[in-house]
Design a protein around this motif. Structure first.
Motif, PDB file in Angstrom:
ATOM      1  N   GLU A 156      42.988  47.845  47.037  1.00 27.47           N
ATOM      2  CA  GLU A 156      42.551  48.995  47.780  1.00 27.47           C
ATOM      3  C   GLU A 156      42.994  50.229  47.115  1.00 27.47           C
ATOM      4  OE1 GLU A 156      44.084  50.772  51.799  1.00 27.47           O
ATOM      5  OE2 GLU A 156      43.278  48.570  52.014  1.00 27.47           O
ATOM      6  N   ILE A 157      43.904  50.581  46.482  1.00 26.80           N
ATOM      7  CA  ILE A 157      44.213  51.825  46.144  1.00 26.80           C
ATOM      8  C   ILE A 157      44.167  52.129  44.449  1.00 26.80           C
ATOM      9  CG2 ILE A 157      45.865  52.658  48.022  1.00 26.80           C
ATOM     10  CD1 ILE A 157      48.163  52.068  46.287  1.00 26.80           C
ATOM     11  N   GLY A 158      43.306  51.183  44.006  1.00 27.90           N
ATOM     12  CA  GLY A 158      43.232  51.176  42.432  1.00 27.90           C
ATOM     13  C   GLY A 158      44.524  51.041  41.446  1.00 27.90           C
ATOM     14  N   LEU A 159      45.387  50.416  41.832  1.00 25.30           N
ATOM     15  CA  LEU A 159      46.571  50.217  40.956  1.00 25.30           C
ATOM     16  C   LEU A 159      46.696  48.865  40.627  1.00 25.30           C
ATOM     17  CD1 LEU A 159      48.933  52.386  42.747  1.00 25.30           C
ATOM     18  CD2 LEU A 159      47.816  53.016  40.639  1.00 25.30           C
ATOM     19  N   SER A 160      47.556  48.365  39.740  1.00 24.84           N
ATOM     20  CA  SER A 160      47.945  46.873  39.510  1.00 24.84           C
ATOM     21  C   SER A 160      49.014  46.588  40.336  1.00 24.84           C
ATOM     22  CB  SER A 160      48.574  46.805  37.947  1.00 24.84           C
ATOM     23  OG  SER A 160      49.596  47.298  37.877  1.00 24.84           O
ATOM     24  N   PRO A 161      49.025  45.176  40.530  1.00 25.24           N
ATOM     25  CA  PRO A 161      49.995  44.670  41.627  1.00 25.24           C
ATOM     26  C   PRO A 161      51.303  44.820  41.146  1.00 25.24           C
ATOM     27  CG  PRO A 161      48.433  42.909  41.144  1.00 25.24           C
ATOM     28  CD  PRO A 161      47.901  44.361  40.443  1.00 25.24           C
ATOM     29  N   ALA A 162      51.647  44.923  39.701  1.00 20.11           N
ATOM     30  CA  ALA A 162      52.967  45.207  39.260  1.00 20.11           C
ATOM     31  C   ALA A 162      53.388  46.778  39.659  1.00 20.11           C
ATOM     32  CB  ALA A 162      52.919  45.027  37.635  1.00 20.11           C
ATOM     33  N   ARG A 163      52.439  47.458  39.497  1.00 20.03           N
ATOM     34  CA  ARG A 163      52.864  49.152  39.847  1.00 20.03           C
ATOM     35  C   ARG A 163      53.065  49.126  41.300  1.00 20.03           C
ATOM     36  NH1 ARG A 163      55.534  53.201  39.016  1.00 20.03           N
ATOM     37  NH2 ARG A 163      54.488  55.321  39.663  1.00 20.03           N
ATOM     38  N   VAL A 164      52.393  48.486  41.961  1.00 16.86           N
ATOM     39  CA  VAL A 164      52.575  48.417  43.528  1.00 16.86           C
ATOM     40  C   VAL A 164      53.885  48.006  43.932  1.00 16.86           C
ATOM     41  CG1 VAL A 164      51.779  47.391  45.869  1.00 16.86           C
ATOM     42  CG2 VAL A 164      50.253  48.387  44.213  1.00 16.86           C
ATOM     43  N   SER A 165      54.193  46.890  43.109  1.00 13.61           N
ATOM     44  CA  SER A 165      55.514  46.282  43.162  1.00 13.61           C
ATOM     45  C   SER A 165      56.712  47.209  42.919  1.00 13.61           C
ATOM     46  CB  SER A 165      55.865  45.200  42.578  1.00 13.61           C
ATOM     47  OG  SER A 165      57.082  44.534  42.392  1.00 13.61           O
ATOM     48  N   GLN A 166      56.491  47.971  41.717  1.00 11.53           N
ATOM     49  CA  GLN A 166      57.195  49.049  41.293  1.00 11.53           C
ATOM     50  C   GLN A 166      57.455  50.353  42.237  1.00 11.53           C
ATOM     51  OE1 GLN A 166      59.504  48.817  38.515  1.00 11.53           O
ATOM     52  NE2 GLN A 166      60.289  50.502  39.345  1.00 11.53           N
ATOM     53  N   LEU A 167      56.487  50.538  43.000  1.00  8.53           N
ATOM     54  CA  LEU A 167      56.322  51.745  43.632  1.00  8.53           C
ATOM     55  C   LEU A 167      57.291  51.393  45.237  1.00  8.53           C
ATOM     56  CD1 LEU A 167      52.955  53.082  43.472  1.00  8.53           C
ATOM     57  CD2 LEU A 167      55.043  54.244  42.780  1.00  8.53           C
ATOM     58  N   LYS A 168      57.135  50.078  45.548  1.00  2.48           N
ATOM     59  CA  LYS A 168      57.783  49.717  46.633  1.00  2.48           C
ATOM     60  C   LYS A 168      59.251  49.293  46.322  1.00  2.48           C
ATOM     61  CE  LYS A 168      58.457  45.289  49.085  1.00  2.48           C
ATOM     62  NZ  LYS A 168      58.335  43.737  49.028  1.00  2.48           N
ATOM     63  N   LYS A 169      59.531  49.047  45.199  1.00  3.82           N
ATOM     64  CA  LYS A 169      61.021  48.956  44.641  1.00  3.82           C
ATOM     65  C   LYS A 169      61.709  50.223  44.678  1.00  3.82           C
ATOM     66  CE  LYS A 169      63.911  47.360  41.112  1.00  3.82           C
ATOM     67  NZ  LYS A 169      63.983  46.643  39.610  1.00  3.82           N
ATOM     68  N   ASP A 170      61.010  51.364  43.971  1.00  7.40           N
ATOM     69  CA  ASP A 170      61.558  52.468  44.048  1.00  7.40           C
ATOM     70  C   ASP A 170      61.766  53.284  45.443  1.00  7.40           C
ATOM     71  OD1 ASP A 170      61.597  52.355  41.435  1.00  7.40           O
ATOM     72  OD2 ASP A 170      59.950  53.213  40.882  1.00  7.40           O
ATOM     73  N   GLY A 171      60.655  52.956  46.193  1.00  9.46           N
ATOM     74  CA  GLY A 171      60.713  53.778  47.537  1.00  9.46           C
ATOM     75  C   GLY A 171      61.647  53.365  48.372  1.00  9.46           C
ATOM     76  N   LEU A 172      62.026  51.919  48.329  1.00  8.37           N
ATOM     77  CA  LEU A 172      63.074  51.285  49.055  1.00  8.37           C
ATOM     78  C   LEU A 172      64.326  51.734  48.592  1.00  8.37           C
ATOM     79  CD1 LEU A 172      61.538  47.560  49.761  1.00  8.37           C
ATOM     80  CD2 LEU A 172      61.836  49.442  51.201  1.00  8.37           C
ATOM     81  N   ARG A 173      64.772  51.797  47.259  1.00  6.98           N
ATOM     82  CA  ARG A 173      65.756  52.339  46.803  1.00  6.98           C
ATOM     83  C   ARG A 173      66.047  53.765  47.145  1.00  6.98           C
ATOM     84  NH1 ARG A 173      66.087  54.946  42.537  1.00  6.98           N
ATOM     85  NH2 ARG A 173      64.182  54.437  41.502  1.00  6.98           N
TER      86      ARG A 173
END
Length: 184
Positions: A156-173
């Motif tokens: 939907e936002i034009g990123l790779s699933p790995a980048r979405v996972s990384q953003l999620k991890k960083d945001g939660l941290r």
């Protein structure tokens, strides 16, 4: 309505007596009721005096004594004892009711406290979410809050699933770090 006394060897013996309990009750019921009410007033239940008198006269009629010195004193004592029994059973049941109520109140308070704590946490999380960088905030909102899959959000936002996972991890941290600092 007593049996006749006999004298044997200078010692008075009372033979088995027969009493008209109904007549004795009618004569002494006020005294019985007053003493029962007095005992039960101390327990906070003077309204149960009639029950105590009723139970007293029933027990006397079920198990009549062989002989008594004073009918009034005997009936008053029996009414007083029945009133004490009722007061004790009322106190025990009252303590059980209070204990049950206390338990219920404690559980209710714990539930309310838990709800309030969750609401506060949600409010803090919403505030902290606004402080995240926009890409992390959007991923957290979509993947964590709305429970969408990382792959759907990535496409939907034009990123790779790995980048979405990384953003999620960083945001939660970051959120954990900020919430942990405020709790300290």
């Amino acid at each position: 309505m007593r049996g006749a006394g006999t004298l044997t060897g200078g010692v008075s013996q009372v033979t088995a007596a027969t009493y008209d309990w109904a007549a004795l009750y009618l004569r002494h019921h006020r005294s019985m009721h007053n003493v029962a009410r007095s005992v039960l007033r101390q327990a906070g239940r003077p309204d149960l005096a009639a029950d105590a008198v009723h139970d007293a006269i029933e027990s006397v009629m079920a198990n009549p004594p062989d002989c008594i010195g004073s009918a009034e004193a005997f009936l008053v004592r029996v009414a007083k004892n029945k009133a004490r029994d009722i007061a004790k059973s009322h106190a025990v049941s009252r303590r059980a009711d209070l204990a049950e109520a206390d338990g219920t109140t404690d559980e209710f308070e714990a539930e309310i406290t838990g709800r309030v704590d969750r609401q506060r946490l949600i409010h803090r999380l919403r505030h902290e979410l606004t402080l995240l960088p926009p890409p992390e905030r959007r991923v957290i909102e979509e993947v964590v809050i709305k429970e969408r899959t990382g792959a759907d959000v990535a496409s939907e936002i034009g990123l790779s699933p790995a980048r979405v996972s990384q953003l999620k991890k960083d945001g939660l941290r970051r959120l954990r770090g900020r919430l942990g600092k405020e709790a300290s």
